[in-house]
Motif scaffolding. Structure first.
Motif, PDB file in Angstrom:
ATOM      1  N   GLY A 193       0.704  -1.241   0.030  1.00 51.61           N
ATOM      2  CA  GLY A 193       0.066  -0.080  -0.069  1.00 51.61           C
ATOM      3  C   GLY A 193       0.783   1.221   0.136  1.00 51.61           C
ATOM      4  O   GLY A 193       0.559   2.281  -0.747  1.00 51.61           O
ATOM      5  N   LYS A 194       2.066   1.195   0.793  1.00 54.74           N
ATOM      6  CA  LYS A 194       2.799   2.360   0.842  1.00 54.74           C
ATOM      7  C   LYS A 194       3.495   2.771  -0.588  1.00 54.74           C
ATOM      8  O   LYS A 194       3.415   3.777  -0.901  1.00 54.74           O
ATOM      9  CB  LYS A 194       3.644   2.092   1.963  1.00 54.74           C
ATOM     10  N   ASN A 195       3.858   1.708  -0.996  1.00 54.67           N
ATOM     11  CA  ASN A 195       4.478   1.832  -2.495  1.00 54.67           C
ATOM     12  C   ASN A 195       3.297   2.294  -3.588  1.00 54.67           C
ATOM     13  O   ASN A 195       3.579   3.070  -4.542  1.00 54.67           O
ATOM     14  CB  ASN A 195       5.229   0.434  -3.127  1.00 54.67           C
ATOM     15  N   GLU A 196       2.117   2.022  -3.435  1.00 50.42           N
ATOM     16  CA  GLU A 196       1.113   2.282  -4.414  1.00 50.42           C
ATOM     17  C   GLU A 196       1.062   3.975  -4.059  1.00 50.42           C
ATOM     18  O   GLU A 196       0.921   4.705  -4.910  1.00 50.42           O
ATOM     19  CB  GLU A 196      -0.090   1.716  -4.306  1.00 50.42           C
ATOM     20  N   LYS A 197       1.004   4.201  -3.013  1.00 50.89           N
ATOM     21  CA  LYS A 197       0.901   5.803  -2.601  1.00 50.89           C
ATOM     22  C   LYS A 197       2.076   6.379  -3.038  1.00 50.89           C
ATOM     23  O   LYS A 197       1.863   7.748  -3.579  1.00 50.89           O
ATOM     24  CB  LYS A 197       0.945   5.935  -0.889  1.00 50.89           C
ATOM     25  N   ILE A 198       3.302   5.974  -3.096  1.00 46.22           N
ATOM     26  CA  ILE A 198       4.461   6.718  -3.758  1.00 46.22           C
ATOM     27  C   ILE A 198       4.143   6.959  -5.214  1.00 46.22           C
ATOM     28  O   ILE A 198       4.536   8.017  -5.597  1.00 46.22           O
ATOM     29  CB  ILE A 198       5.823   5.841  -3.410  1.00 46.22           C
TER      30      ILE A 198
END
Length: 420
Positions: free
Chosen positions: A57-62
């Motif tokens: 999820g954090k990488n999708e946000k980036i």
């Protein structure tokens, strides 16, 4: 400066005083900019930032953040600045994901909704966005029903269906490694439909299912499931786990020595998982949905460099690409159609082709009319224990077009119903 009626009143008084002193022409531009800043186009991201799928999820946000930066540099959406609002859905609590979707839509008044990594959450929030008539791009929830039996007029998906993933790799597994398979399956929508896809392939090819273990999300000890898999004596053990569950299950499989007795494989694999594994557990045949090492594909080098700057020097994963494509999709279609009307945008997205600098793949990448599923390339290959470059941990053996791996629309169960 704070936003709100009081701040606007003070700002207007200041502008009038300045106009009297130096002339209206010199203060008109900053006043317009201030007004526009308060009228941003809002994109909401409802994704897991804690738990099993936190890193995904954090990488999708980036990826979303990079897209927003680029979009704003190019003039925003309809000439307005774009703002990303994100909420933590958690990795396992679908009720929380639904609450966060309502917050983004009802309170924050987002113009677009993105998410979720968790397939059950993607399905549930799709219901919310459809009722609210908000265009929704599912970033990374793979279960077939999102663009199948539970499809909606407003919901489009960037990541593959589970059937696309299993169809792209099943023939290779069957021909090269054997026809008797055992499944390690996460016990929710994503895992269930992945297993069903593989079972359909086994039936088609005349293979045998040796058994299956359903594992709860967040499992840390896979020993009992691995013992059952070993006792079944399959040719291939199919791991359908993802995120930290994939790291734990594969690491323990190697500790049990199962890689010495059986071929290890699966469908979806991710760089986040391979990076989290010790070298001896980077094994098996898998499917990547996007891969960073594509030297002959235009614009990929620039994307890799841009993500490195935002990601502590690390290369992008498919998750960064999911967020990036989803966000750019909103901007591209809104600027093309010159509207934020969700129905008009959804109709325009049917058949919409991503430009090469966003698609970042060798072949045409477009949203399919009929079920709203993106048709990207799939990268079938094998994990590498240690690459020539530290993060090059996957060798692509074959690229499969999404249109060749996907079920026809007529077989997905999708029946899009448009608002009156």
């Amino acid at each position: 400066m704070t936003d709100g009626p009081f701040s606007m009143k003070i700002n207007r008084r200041s502008v009038l005083k300045a106009a009297a002193a130096v002339g209206v022409a010199q203060v008109a531009a900053p006043f317009v900019i201030s007004a526009r800043a308060a009228d941003k186009v809002k994109i909401g991201l409802d994704d897991p930032f804690t738990g099993t799928y936190a890193e995904l999820g954090k990488n999708e946000k980036i990826g979303c953040e990079l897209a927003v930066e680029e979009i704003n540099k190019k003039g925003g959406i309809l000439g307005r600045e774009v703002e990303l609002l994100s909420e933590d859905s958690t990795s396992t609590n679908t009720g929380t994901a639904v609450q966060k979707a309502h917050k983004l839509i009802d309170r924050d008044k987002v113009d677009f909704l993105l998410g979720n990594v968790n397939s059950a959450m993607a399905l549930a929030t799709g219901e919310v966005s459809a009722q609210a008539k908000v265009l929704h791009i599912v970033t990374g929830g793979h279960t077939d029903a999102v663009t199948g039996t539970d499809c909606h007029w407003n919901v489009f998906r960037v990541c593959n269906t589970t059937r696309m993933e299993t169809n792209s790799v099943s023939q290779i597994l069957f021909n090269e490694f054997g026809k008797k398979w055992y499944f390690i399956t996460p016990d929710y929508a994503f895992g269930h439909t992945l297993q069903q896809g593989f079972e359909a392939s086994l039936k088609k090819f005349g293979g045998t299912e040796a058994g299956a273990s359903l594992t709860p999300l967040g499992t840390t000890d896979f020993s009992s499931y691995l013992i059952k898999a070993q006792a079944a004596n399959p040719d291939v053990i199919i791991f359908l786990t993802a995120g930290q569950d994939a790291v734990n299950s594969l690491k323990q499989a190697v500790q049990f020595g199962l890689d010495k007795k059986f071929h290890i494989a699966g469908a979806q694999q991710e760089l986040e998982v391979l990076e989290g594994l010790p070298e001896n557990a980077r094994i098996g045949t898998w499917v990547f949905e996007w891969y960073w090492n594509q030297p002959n594909v235009p614009h990929v080098k620039e994307f890799v460099a841009a993500i490195r700057k935002k990601n502590n020097g690390k290369v992008p994963t498919a998750r960064h690409w999911f967020g990036y494509v989803s966000t750019w999709t909103c901007a591209l279609i809104a600027n093309q159609e010159k509207t934020l009307d969700a129905v008009k945008l959804a109709k325009a997205l049917e058949g919409f082709t991503l430009p090469p600098e966003i698609a970042l793949m060798p072949d045409k990448v477009a949203y399919r009319a009929g079920d709203h599923q993106l048709m990207p390339d799939l990268y079938v290959g094998h994990a590498v224990s240690k690459g020539a470059v530290p993060e090059d941990l996957f060798h692509v053996d074959k690229i499969v077009k999404g249109t060749d791996a996907a079920l026809p629309v007529s077989e997905t169960g999708c029946k899009v119903t448009w608002p009156a």
